[in-house]
Design a protein around this motif. Structure first.
Motif, PDB file in Angstrom:
ATOM      1  N   UNK A  95       0.845  -1.195   0.000  1.00  0.00           N
ATOM      2  CA  UNK A  95       0.000   0.000   0.000  1.00  0.00           C
ATOM      3  C   UNK A  95       0.878   1.242   0.000  1.00  0.00           C
ATOM      4  N   UNK A  96       0.475   2.223  -0.787  1.00  0.00           N
ATOM      5  CA  UNK A  96       1.119   3.537  -0.815  1.00  0.00           C
ATOM      6  C   UNK A  96       0.066   4.572  -0.463  1.00  0.00           C
ATOM      7  N   UNK A  97       0.410   5.477   0.453  1.00  0.00           N
ATOM      8  CA  UNK A  97      -0.520   6.517   0.893  1.00  0.00           C
ATOM      9  C   UNK A  97       0.158   7.864   0.720  1.00  0.00           C
ATOM     10  N   UNK A  98      -0.596   8.808   0.172  1.00  0.00           N
ATOM     11  CA  UNK A  98      -0.112  10.168  -0.066  1.00  0.00           C
ATOM     12  C   UNK A  98      -1.152  11.116   0.506  1.00  0.00           C
ATOM     13  N   UNK A  99      -0.730  12.176   1.165  1.00  0.00           N
ATOM     14  CA  UNK A  99      -1.720  13.070   1.767  1.00  0.00           C
ATOM     15  C   UNK A  99      -1.449  14.522   1.417  1.00  0.00           C
ATOM     16  N   UNK A 100      -2.519  15.304   1.509  1.00  0.00           N
ATOM     17  CA  UNK A 100      -2.431  16.739   1.237  1.00  0.00           C
ATOM     18  C   UNK A 100      -1.678  17.417   2.372  1.00  0.00           C
ATOM     19  N   UNK A 101      -1.272  18.643   2.129  1.00  0.00           N
ATOM     20  CA  UNK A 101      -0.524  19.378   3.152  1.00  0.00           C
ATOM     21  C   UNK A 101      -1.319  19.543   4.431  1.00  0.00           C
ATOM     22  N   UNK A 102      -2.623  19.762   4.302  1.00  0.00           N
ATOM     23  CA  UNK A 102      -3.424  19.977   5.511  1.00  0.00           C
ATOM     24  C   UNK A 102      -3.824  18.668   6.199  1.00  0.00           C
ATOM     25  N   UNK A 103      -3.427  17.529   5.617  1.00  0.00           N
ATOM     26  CA  UNK A 103      -3.662  16.199   6.199  1.00  0.00           C
ATOM     27  C   UNK A 103      -5.155  15.851   6.334  1.00  0.00           C
ATOM     28  N   UNK A 104      -6.009  16.480   5.523  1.00  0.00           N
ATOM     29  CA  UNK A 104      -7.439  16.192   5.564  1.00  0.00           C
ATOM     30  C   UNK A 104      -7.923  15.390   4.357  1.00  0.00           C
ATOM     31  N   UNK A 105      -7.083  15.275   3.354  1.00  0.00           N
ATOM     32  CA  UNK A 105      -7.386  14.496   2.158  1.00  0.00           C
ATOM     33  C   UNK A 105      -6.167  13.642   1.856  1.00  0.00           C
ATOM     34  N   UNK A 106      -6.411  12.405   1.495  1.00  0.00           N
ATOM     35  CA  UNK A 106      -5.306  11.525   1.119  1.00  0.00           C
ATOM     36  C   UNK A 106      -5.768  10.624  -0.015  1.00  0.00           C
TER      37      UNK A 106
END
Length: 168
Positions: free
Chosen positions: A95-106
Motif C-alpha cells: 500500500x502507498x498513501x499520499x496526503x495533502x498538506x493539511x492532512x485532511x485528504x489523502x
C-alpha cells in the motif's frame, strides 16, 4: 554564543522536519488501519462497519465497466452478499498513501490478495470529524502485460456491445 546559533538553527530545522515526518507517518498509519478495518469488515460480513467507513456520498467503482456505484446503489448491491455471511475478502499486500498538506485528504493505491487473484485498489479518503472515510474507491483486476492480448480477445464481443450502448 555566536558559534552556538548555527547549531541551534540546524537543530530546530531538523526538529521541525522530524515532527512533520512523524505527523505524516501517523496519518498514513491511521489511514492504513482504517483501510484494513474496511477490508476486514467485508470479510466478516459486517455491513454496518463496512459502510460506516465510507462517506455518505462515496463512490465505489468495481471491476466491471458497468460498476460505477453511488453509495446508496452500492449498499443495495452489496446487501445480499453481506446477508449471506460472507461478502469478499481482500488483504493488502502492498500500500502507498499520499496526503495533502493539511492532512485532511489523502489518496492511496494498494495491491490486494483477493478471491480474484491479485487486484489493485485505489482511492481517495477524507478526514471528517477526526475520522478517515473512503470517498472514492476503484477496484481493478491486474493483468500481466504478456496476457493482455489474450484478455482483450476474450472480452472483445462484450466490449463492442458496451461501447455501442455507451455511445447511444
Amino acid at each position: 554564543m555566536t558559534n552556538f546559533r548555527p547549531f541551534l538553527a540546524v537543530f530546530f530545522l531538523f526538529l521541525c522536519c522530524f515532527c512533520n515526518a512523524q505527523e505524516k507517518t501517523s496519518t498514513d498509519q491511521d489511514i492504513a488501519k482504517m483501510l484494513d478495518a474496511w477490508h476486514d469488515a467485508a470479510a466478516r460480513a459486517d455491513y454496518d462497519a463496512y459502510f460506516d467507513l465510507m462517506a455518505k456520498d462515496a463512490i465505489f467503482i468495481g471491476t466491471d465497466a458497468d460498476e460505477n456505484w453511488q453509495n446508496m446503489e452500492f449498499k443495495a448491491f452489496a446487501r445480499p452478499y453481506f446477508d449471506r455471511g460472507k461478502a469478499w475478502s481482500f488483504t493488502a499486500l502492498e500500500r502507498n498513501i499520499y496526503s495533502s498538506e493539511n492532512q485532511n485528504i489523502a489518496w492511496f493505491d494498494e495491491l490486494l490478495d483477493t478471491q480474484m487473484g491479485i487486484c489493485r485498489g485505489s482511492g481517495v479518503v477524507i478526514k471528517m470529524d477526526n475520522t478517515w472515510k473512503i470517498k472514492h474507491y476503484v477496484l481493478s483486476i491486474t493483468v500481466p502485460n504478456e496476457q493482455v492480448e489474450a484478455l482483450t480477445t476474450l472480452k472483445e464481443e462484450h466490449d463492442k456491445d458496451l461501447i455501442v450502448k455507451l455511445k447511444d
